[in-house]
Design a protein around this motif. Sequence first.
Motif, mmCIF file in Angstrom:
data_model
loop_
_atom_site.group_PDB
_atom_site.id
_atom_site.type_symbol
_atom_site.label_atom_id
_atom_site.label_comp_id
_atom_site.label_asym_id
_atom_site.label_seq_id
_atom_site.Cartn_x
_atom_site.Cartn_y
_atom_site.Cartn_z
ATOM 1 N N PHE A 50 0.882 -1.161 0.000
ATOM 2 C CA PHE A 50 0.000 0.000 0.000
ATOM 3 C C PHE A 50 0.922 1.213 0.000
ATOM 4 O O PHE A 50 1.866 1.267 0.790
ATOM 5 C CB PHE A 50 -0.895 0.016 1.232
ATOM 6 N N ARG A 187 -7.536 -0.942 -2.566
ATOM 7 C CA ARG A 187 -8.407 0.231 -2.544
ATOM 8 C C ARG A 187 -9.812 -0.120 -3.036
ATOM 9 O O ARG A 187 -10.800 0.394 -2.524
ATOM 10 C CB ARG A 187 -7.797 1.354 -3.386
ATOM 11 N N SER A 192 -8.554 2.175 2.727
ATOM 12 C CA SER A 192 -8.085 3.522 2.403
ATOM 13 C C SER A 192 -7.024 4.009 3.373
ATOM 14 O O SER A 192 -6.440 5.084 3.183
ATOM 15 C CB SER A 192 -9.258 4.510 2.397
#
Length: 227
Positions: A50, A187, A192
């Motif tokens: 991420f 996502r 998030s």
Amino acid sequence: MNNPALHIDIVSDIVCPWCYIGKRRLEAALKLFAAKHPTQAAPTLRWLPFQLNPDLAASGMSRADYLQSKFGSADGGGIYERVSSEGSKEGLAFDFKSIARQPNTLQAHALLEAAFAIDQDAQAAQLQPALKEALMKAYFCEGADLSQDATLLAIANSAGMPTEAAHAALQDKTAHASITEQEAEMRRIGISGVPYFILNRQIGVSGAQTAENLLAAMEQALVPDQA
């Protein structure tokens, strides 16, 4: 015979301080889990990519400029005081002032994916967690510039990753595209913010939760008759 192992995916970024705190709390939770469930196989882990700043240039940017843009202050305006305090409780000596450059973390994630592949071939998941720790320690505690391939290679070597494999990961554009795709999938499923823990692909836990909360989620993810 041990019961089937619980699997935990950890979605995180190398440059996320709460992810480092979450890593320590997960380690504490794993110790609690082992003590409470001695016949249960040790959980298996995988670190998934991420990027907090996926649009950052490959060369990164000045840390002071990054903080000014994000927080309106070249030193973060004291935003990291709480982070440092929480980190110290977990034995982490954050040195935010030593960080001179905010990196794009695509290359670092490519190394972690390559390390996972090596772990799979060896049937012993040791390299990926060792590399994750080495990268985060180098960045947060030593101010390493993770935008530099030479720095990434040195860190990978220190974690036990063969130089040839590390160099290949940094150069492999297909691997980089895979990282981008994996992050996009995270996502798409609604992640998030990080850290985010996914247990047995059933239960999601967001944030740097306490060891006790993570333990409870781990137990919830077990097959009922094994809990």
